[in-house]
Structures are given as C-alpha cells and as structure tokens.
Design an enzyme around this catalytic site. Structure first.
Site, PDB file in Angstrom:
ATOM      1  N   PHE A  10       0.831  -1.212   0.000  1.00  0.00           N
ATOM      2  CA  PHE A  10       0.000   0.000   0.000  1.00  0.00           C
ATOM      3  C   PHE A  10       0.863   1.258   0.000  1.00  0.00           C
ATOM      4  CE2 PHE A  10      -2.715  -3.084   2.226  1.00  0.00           C
ATOM      5  CZ  PHE A  10      -3.981  -2.821   1.737  1.00  0.00           C
ATOM      6  N   SER A  23       0.248   9.650  -2.145  1.00  0.00           N
ATOM      7  CA  SER A  23      -1.058   9.366  -2.747  1.00  0.00           C
ATOM      8  C   SER A  23      -1.899  10.583  -3.148  1.00  0.00           C
ATOM      9  CB  SER A  23      -1.878   8.507  -1.776  1.00  0.00           C
ATOM     10  OG  SER A  23      -2.238   9.269  -0.640  1.00  0.00           O
ATOM     11  N   THR A  59      -4.233   2.213  -8.533  1.00  0.00           N
ATOM     12  CA  THR A  59      -5.356   3.131  -8.683  1.00  0.00           C
ATOM     13  C   THR A  59      -5.921   3.105 -10.098  1.00  0.00           C
ATOM     14  OG1 THR A  59      -5.818   5.504  -8.799  1.00  0.00           O
ATOM     15  CG2 THR A  59      -3.548   4.898  -9.034  1.00  0.00           C
ATOM     16  N   ASP A  60      -7.184   3.536 -10.235  1.00  0.00           N
ATOM     17  CA  ASP A  60      -7.771   3.667 -11.584  1.00  0.00           C
ATOM     18  C   ASP A  60      -7.166   4.846 -12.341  1.00  0.00           C
ATOM     19  OD1 ASP A  60      -8.947   5.740 -10.112  1.00  0.00           O
ATOM     20  OD2 ASP A  60     -11.021   5.232 -10.633  1.00  0.00           O
ATOM     21  N   GLU A  61      -6.443   5.736 -11.619  1.00  0.00           N
ATOM     22  CA  GLU A  61      -5.951   6.959 -12.265  1.00  0.00           C
ATOM     23  C   GLU A  61      -4.886   6.675 -13.318  1.00  0.00           C
ATOM     24  OE1 GLU A  61      -5.481  10.334  -9.664  1.00  0.00           O
ATOM     25  OE2 GLU A  61      -6.835   9.465  -8.193  1.00  0.00           O
ATOM     26  N   TYR A 104       1.349  11.986  -9.884  1.00  0.00           N
ATOM     27  CA  TYR A 104       0.921  10.858  -9.042  1.00  0.00           C
ATOM     28  C   TYR A 104       0.572   9.650  -9.899  1.00  0.00           C
ATOM     29  CZ  TYR A 104      -2.354   7.860  -6.495  1.00  0.00           C
ATOM     30  OH  TYR A 104      -3.003   6.774  -5.972  1.00  0.00           O
ATOM     31  N   SER A 116       3.471   8.068 -11.698  1.00  0.00           N
ATOM     32  CA  SER A 116       4.371   7.277 -10.833  1.00  0.00           C
ATOM     33  C   SER A 116       3.717   5.948 -10.455  1.00  0.00           C
ATOM     34  CB  SER A 116       4.770   8.073  -9.583  1.00  0.00           C
ATOM     35  OG  SER A 116       3.649   8.314  -8.752  1.00  0.00           O
ATOM     36  N   LYS A 117       2.397   5.950 -10.267  1.00  0.00           N
ATOM     37  CA  LYS A 117       1.718   4.675  -9.972  1.00  0.00           C
ATOM     38  C   LYS A 117       1.729   3.775 -11.217  1.00  0.00           C
ATOM     39  CE  LYS A 117      -0.220   3.445  -6.750  1.00  0.00           C
ATOM     40  NZ  LYS A 117       0.236   2.703  -5.524  1.00  0.00           N
ATOM     41  N   PRO A 177     -14.021  24.145  -0.669  1.00  0.00           N
ATOM     42  CA  PRO A 177     -13.441  24.536  -1.964  1.00  0.00           C
ATOM     43  C   PRO A 177     -13.676  23.511  -3.068  1.00  0.00           C
ATOM     44  CG  PRO A 177     -11.718  23.730  -0.501  1.00  0.00           C
ATOM     45  CD  PRO A 177     -13.005  23.638   0.271  1.00  0.00           C
ATOM     46  N   GLY A 192      -4.490  20.320 -15.160  1.00  0.00           N
ATOM     47  CA  GLY A 192      -4.546  18.987 -15.777  1.00  0.00           C
ATOM     48  C   GLY A 192      -5.596  18.083 -15.163  1.00  0.00           C
TER      49      GLY A 192
HETATM   50  P1  NAD Z   1      -2.100   7.375   2.317  1.00  0.00           P
HETATM   51  O1  NAD Z   1      -1.348   8.522   1.735  1.00  0.00           O
HETATM   52  O2  NAD Z   1      -3.204   7.640   3.270  1.00  0.00           O
HETATM   53  O3  NAD Z   1      -1.092   6.381   3.050  1.00  0.00           O
HETATM   54  C1  NAD Z   1       0.134   6.030   2.509  1.00  0.00           C
HETATM   55  C2  NAD Z   1       0.950   5.347   3.618  1.00  0.00           C
HETATM   56  O4  NAD Z   1       2.223   4.959   3.053  1.00  0.00           O
HETATM   57  C3  NAD Z   1       1.268   6.268   4.790  1.00  0.00           C
HETATM   58  O5  NAD Z   1       1.065   5.581   6.000  1.00  0.00           O
HETATM   59  C4  NAD Z   1       2.736   6.620   4.601  1.00  0.00           C
HETATM   60  O6  NAD Z   1       3.422   6.871   5.820  1.00  0.00           O
HETATM   61  C5  NAD Z   1       3.266   5.363   3.928  1.00  0.00           C
HETATM   62  N1  NAD Z   1       4.471   5.616   3.127  1.00  0.00           N
HETATM   63  C6  NAD Z   1       4.689   6.626   2.246  1.00  0.00           C
HETATM   64  N2  NAD Z   1       5.916   6.524   1.714  1.00  0.00           N
HETATM   65  C7  NAD Z   1       6.483   5.400   2.254  1.00  0.00           C
HETATM   66  C8  NAD Z   1       7.737   4.756   2.087  1.00  0.00           C
HETATM   67  N3  NAD Z   1       8.661   5.246   1.256  1.00  0.00           N
HETATM   68  N4  NAD Z   1       7.983   3.632   2.786  1.00  0.00           N
HETATM   69  C9  NAD Z   1       7.050   3.116   3.645  1.00  0.00           C
HETATM   70  N5  NAD Z   1       5.852   3.705   3.845  1.00  0.00           N
HETATM   71  C10 NAD Z   1       5.571   4.828   3.157  1.00  0.00           C
HETATM   72  O7  NAD Z   1      -2.612   6.550   1.052  1.00  0.00           O
HETATM   73  P2  NAD Z   1      -3.921   5.670   0.875  1.00  0.00           P
HETATM   74  O8  NAD Z   1      -5.021   6.541   0.409  1.00  0.00           O
HETATM   75  O9  NAD Z   1      -4.108   4.826   2.076  1.00  0.00           O
HETATM   76  O10 NAD Z   1      -3.480   4.767  -0.369  1.00  0.00           O
HETATM   77  C11 NAD Z   1      -2.829   3.514  -0.164  1.00  0.00           C
HETATM   78  C12 NAD Z   1      -2.535   2.901  -1.517  1.00  0.00           C
HETATM   79  O11 NAD Z   1      -3.746   2.726  -2.247  1.00  0.00           O
HETATM   80  C13 NAD Z   1      -1.636   3.770  -2.405  1.00  0.00           C
HETATM   81  O12 NAD Z   1      -0.741   2.935  -3.080  1.00  0.00           O
HETATM   82  C14 NAD Z   1      -2.606   4.441  -3.375  1.00  0.00           C
HETATM   83  O13 NAD Z   1      -1.977   4.715  -4.612  1.00  0.00           O
HETATM   84  C15 NAD Z   1      -3.659   3.353  -3.519  1.00  0.00           C
HETATM   85  N6  NAD Z   1      -5.009   3.817  -3.836  1.00  0.00           N
HETATM   86  C16 NAD Z   1      -5.603   4.809  -3.102  1.00  0.00           C
HETATM   87  C17 NAD Z   1      -6.908   5.214  -3.394  1.00  0.00           C
HETATM   88  C18 NAD Z   1      -7.613   6.268  -2.576  1.00  0.00           C
HETATM   89  O14 NAD Z   1      -8.727   6.675  -2.928  1.00  0.00           O
HETATM   90  N7  NAD Z   1      -7.053   6.747  -1.478  1.00  0.00           N
HETATM   91  C19 NAD Z   1      -7.583   4.609  -4.453  1.00  0.00           C
HETATM   92  C20 NAD Z   1      -6.956   3.599  -5.185  1.00  0.00           C
HETATM   93  C21 NAD Z   1      -5.672   3.218  -4.858  1.00  0.00           C
HETATM   94  P1  TYD Z   2      -9.121  13.832  -4.348  1.00  0.00           P
HETATM   95  O1  TYD Z   2      -9.866  13.429  -3.103  1.00  0.00           O
HETATM   96  O2  TYD Z   2      -7.887  14.644  -4.205  1.00  0.00           O
HETATM   97  O3  TYD Z   2      -8.855  12.491  -5.166  1.00  0.00           O
HETATM   98  P2  TYD Z   2      -8.323  12.298  -6.697  1.00  0.00           P
HETATM   99  O4  TYD Z   2      -7.768  13.572  -7.204  1.00  0.00           O
HETATM  100  O5  TYD Z   2      -7.273  11.266  -6.503  1.00  0.00           O
HETATM  101  O6  TYD Z   2      -9.511  11.823  -7.467  1.00  0.00           O
HETATM  102  O7  TYD Z   2     -10.128  14.627  -5.274  1.00  0.00           O
HETATM  103  C1  TYD Z   2     -11.351  14.057  -5.690  1.00  0.00           C
HETATM  104  C2  TYD Z   2     -12.009  15.051  -6.625  1.00  0.00           C
HETATM  105  O8  TYD Z   2     -12.377  16.220  -5.877  1.00  0.00           O
HETATM  106  C3  TYD Z   2     -11.082  15.529  -7.724  1.00  0.00           C
HETATM  107  O9  TYD Z   2     -11.837  15.679  -8.933  1.00  0.00           O
HETATM  108  C4  TYD Z   2     -10.598  16.883  -7.233  1.00  0.00           C
HETATM  109  C5  TYD Z   2     -11.767  17.396  -6.412  1.00  0.00           C
HETATM  110  N1  TYD Z   2     -11.399  18.269  -5.247  1.00  0.00           N
HETATM  111  C6  TYD Z   2     -12.041  19.493  -5.088  1.00  0.00           C
HETATM  112  O10 TYD Z   2     -12.907  19.884  -5.883  1.00  0.00           O
HETATM  113  N2  TYD Z   2     -11.676  20.267  -4.013  1.00  0.00           N
HETATM  114  C7  TYD Z   2     -10.711  19.879  -3.131  1.00  0.00           C
HETATM  115  O11 TYD Z   2     -10.399  20.665  -2.178  1.00  0.00           O
HETATM  116  C8  TYD Z   2     -10.080  18.612  -3.301  1.00  0.00           C
HETATM  117  C9  TYD Z   2      -9.019  18.139  -2.353  1.00  0.00           C
HETATM  118  C10 TYD Z   2     -10.460  17.829  -4.388  1.00  0.00           C
END
Ligand code: NAD
Ligand code: TYD
Length: 357
Positions: A79, A83, A132-134, A158, A161-162, A213, A292
């Site tokens: 994980f 992110s 991620t789907d991104e 982001y 890099s993923k 916002p 973007g």
């Molecule tokens: P997050 O940013 O909340 O947590 C990331 C965690 O990774 C943190 O605890 C951080 O301390 C740790 N970390 C960062 N760099 C590190 C390193 N170099 N070594 C060890 N630990 C490190 O992220 P999240 O939202 O929990 O996402 C987790 C994973 O799921 C990510 O890979 C993200 O790309 C993927 N993902 C997230 C979402 C989402 O909506 N949040 C959706 C799809 C996929």
């Molecule tokens: P975010 O939660 O940052 O996830 P992601 O960019 O990975 O999808 O943002 C979700 C959507 O919400 C995205 O289209 C950007 C928008 N957004 C706002 O409109 N205002 C905000 O302050 C943030 C953080 C996101």
C-alpha cells in the site's frame, strides 16, 4: 504471516484493522510514517502481539530483505505510496522516489526472498500491489468505464508514478516469475481518511465553519468505494486471484464532485445542524481548477465480480452515512492530524487559490 507496507495510512490501516479482527495470522506492518502515516489509526491494536510495526522506508532494499528473511511472510501487500494528486503537482520528487524507486526496491527484495523459498512456500507466495484507476487516464462522459485492457494514459505526476510502479510489478512477473497480483481501485472514502482529500476535507471544513473549496465547475466525476469494501476486495484477490493478472475494483458509483459535496452537506444538515440554522451548502466556494484535472474516472469491476465473486457490500448512501458518523465521533482524531504540517499544506495549497466566484 503477511507483510503490509503503508499500513499506517488511510487504506492500509483499515486493512490491518480488518485483518486483525478477522484472522489469527500475524501482520508485519512496514511504514515510513510520512505526514500521511498515523499510528493513532492503529491504537486499537495496542498490546496485540499479532501486529508488529516497523518504521521503515520501502526504498531501503537491504532492510526489506532482512525483514522478509526474518519474518518469512507468505504474502506482501504493498500500500505504501505518496497518494495525493495536488501534492504531486506541487512536488513530484517524493512520488518518483517512493512510488517508483520504492516499489522497485521492494520488488527486488521480494524477488530475492522468493528465490530463497522451498517449493511449497514458493508456490503459495504472493506479492499484491495496490494501485489506482488513475493510471488509465481521463474519460469523456460517454466513454465506457475502464476495463483491465484499457491502455495506461496517466496525466498527473501521481498517476504517472503509480503507472510506472504497475509496469514494474508486471515486468517482475514476466521476467523473473514473481507471483504478483495488481488491483486498480477507484476513489475510496471512509474512516481515517486524511483531510486533504475531497470527502474528509469537506466534512472537517464544514464542521469548522470554513469554505468548501470545489475545483472548477465541480462536474468532474469519480467512482467512489467505501474503504472496507476495497479491503475485502484485496483479501479476495489475495486468496483467489490468478498470478500475473490485474483486477479493477470499484463501487459502480459514479458521481460528480459537486453532488458529493451536496450529499455531505445534506447529511450534516440532518446529523449536526449548524447552530445558526443555516445550511452547510452556504459554505460551498468554487475555486480555481486543478491543473490537468482529469474529468472522469469510471471502473468496470465485472472481472473481479465474475471471476472471483467479489462485490461491494455498501452503497454510497450507507457508506457516506457511516463515514460522517465516524468523523462526528472522532473529532479528537481530526484535531490531532491537523498539526503544524497539515496547516502548512492548507496554507500553501488553498491560500491564494483564487475564488472562481
Ligand atoms: P495514504 O497517503 O493515506 O497512506 C500512505 C501510507 O504509506 C502512509 O502511511 C505513509 O506513511 C506510507 N508511506 C509513504 N511513503 C512510504 C515509504 N517510502 N515507505 C514506507 N511507507 C511509506 O494513502 P492511501 O489513500 O491509504 O493509499 C494507499 C494505496 O492505495 C496507495 O498505493 C494508493 O496509490 C492506492 N489507492 C488509493 C486510493 C484512494 O482513494 N485513497 C484509491 C486507489 C488506490
Ligand atoms: P481527491 O480526493 O484529491 O482524489 P483524486 O484527485 O485522486 O480523485 O479529489 C477528488 C475530486 O475532488 C477531484 O476531482 C478533485 C476534487 N477536489 C475538489 O474539488 N476540491 C478539493 O479541495 C479537493 C481536495 C479535491
């Protein structure tokens, strides 16, 4: 035992908490504890000997090898990542370092550990990469949802890099025979979500009487999945997934951002009405768009449903209500994460972010 990296972050900590509640198998949790990592998320596991925490960077390959050799995991679930898209726009370097170099080092360590295993444990070993789907890029309103066959067209540092990390994982399977699995999931929401992302930011700002916002016209579409459903999908792929395959995970729940913000406001109007009798909607502020900004993400999650039998158990309506209740019940958690570093980010990103109306 299993290894989880990034298990102090949003999704990782939910995964570790659910795992420990449902299984007797131990978890080695490796997390660097960046701004996004928070041991408070794991407080309920204090004294639980099945949870072992090590603060470490996944890019430290030698240490990763040492830990794998010492603990002999049957699976590694990755994980750990940077992110947040907006942070990747301000400063991409950390994203390249952790998401690409870190994943590479972790794969190298996993490969050398895997090669050291006896045939039985080697057959059972899995490296599951959480993505991620991104990586697929942006869709128009009428495009079909992303399937696993969609080519990668990442648009932010982001997602790029993923995407690079997903390619490395794929290459380690094809070249070295590492038994990998990859999941590409849509936007998650739920407990322990750091309030820099849309849903938790709207909740905490609403309660604090601050602006909500909305970037651009607020018509960007995301597909939302309750975090516990993402965790159940990962457990399902770990158990039943075919190595070398990727699985899309989503909630069949596409919504424009502005609708999400209105739903959060409506629920708060009901669950914690403003003391002045006004609606939280009054706090909505349209601000300059994200550079973007991807217009639409949509996940076709048929493969995981048809081949592995997984489907989400929450609807958006049930999941968002649980999420709001969690934030209302955990105001101290919110206060604790809003530390100096959090304030610095909010100032850097939102102050001077022009109001669009
Ligand atoms: P997050 O940013 O909340 O947590 C990331 C965690 O990774 C943190 O605890 C951080 O301390 C740790 N970390 C960062 N760099 C590190 C390193 N170099 N070594 C060890 N630990 C490190 O992220 P999240 O939202 O929990 O996402 C987790 C994973 O799921 C990510 O890979 C993200 O790309 C993927 N993902 C997230 C979402 C989402 O909506 N949040 C959706 C799809 C996929
Ligand atoms: P975010 O939660 O940052 O996830 P992601 O960019 O990975 O999808 O943002 C979700 C959507 O919400 C995205 O289209 C950007 C928008 N957004 C706002 O409109 N205002 C905000 O302050 C943030 C953080 C996101």
């Amino acid at each position: 035992m299993i290894v989880v990296t990034g298990g102090a972050g949003f999704i990782g900590s939910n995964f570790v908490l659910d795992w420990c509640a449902q299984s007797d198998e131990a978890v080695l949790n490796i997390d660097k504890l960046t701004y996004a990592g928070n041991l408070e998320n794991l407080q309920d596991l204090q004294g639980n000997t099945k949870h072992i925490f090590v603060q470490a960077d996944i890019a430290n390959g030698d240490l990763m090898r040492e830990l794998f050799n010492k603990y002999q995991p049957r699976a590694i679930i990755n994980f750990a990542a940077e992110s947040h898209v907006d942070r990747s726009i301000h400063g991409p370097a950390d994203f390249i370092q952790t998401n690409i170099v870190g994943t590479f080092q972790l794969l190298e360590a996993a490969k050398s550990y895997f090669k050291s295993l006896a045939p039985g444990p080697a057959l059972a070993f899995r490296f599951l990469h959480v993505s991620t789907d991104e990586v697929y890029g942006s869709l128009s309103k009428i495009d079909p949802a992303f399937t696993e066959k969609k080519n990668f067209e990442p648009n932010s540092p982001y997602s790029a890099s993923k995407a690079a990390s997903d390619h490395l994982v794929r290459a380690y399977h094809h070249t070295y025979g590492l038994p990998v699995l990859t999941t590409n999931c849509s936007n998650n929401y739920g407990p322990y979500h750091f309030p820099e992302k849309l849903i938790p930011l709207m909740i905490v700002n609403a309660l604090a009487g601050k602006n909500l916002p909305v970037y651009g016209d607020g018509q960007q579409i995301r597909d939302w999945l309750y975090v516990k459903d993402h965790c159940s999908a990962i457990r399902c792929v770990l158990q039943k997934g075919v190595t070398g395959e990727t699985y899309n995970v989503g909630g069949w729940n596409e919504k424009p951002n502005l609708d999400i913000v209105h739903m959060v406001c409506d629920l708060l109007n009901e669950m914690r009405p403003r003391t002045d009798g006004k609606k939280y909607q009054e706090q909505i502020t349209f601000v300059t768009d994200r550079p973007g900004h991807d217009r639409r993400y949509a996940i076709d999650a048929s493969k995981i449903a048809n081949e592995l039998g997984w489907k989400p158990s929450e609807t958006f309506e049930t999941g968002i209500r649980k999420t709001l209740q969690w934030y209302l019940d955990n105001q101290q958690w919110v206060a604790n994460v809003q530390s100096g570093a959090y304030k610095d980010w909010m100032n850097k990103h939102y102050v001077g972010h022009d109001k669009a109306n």
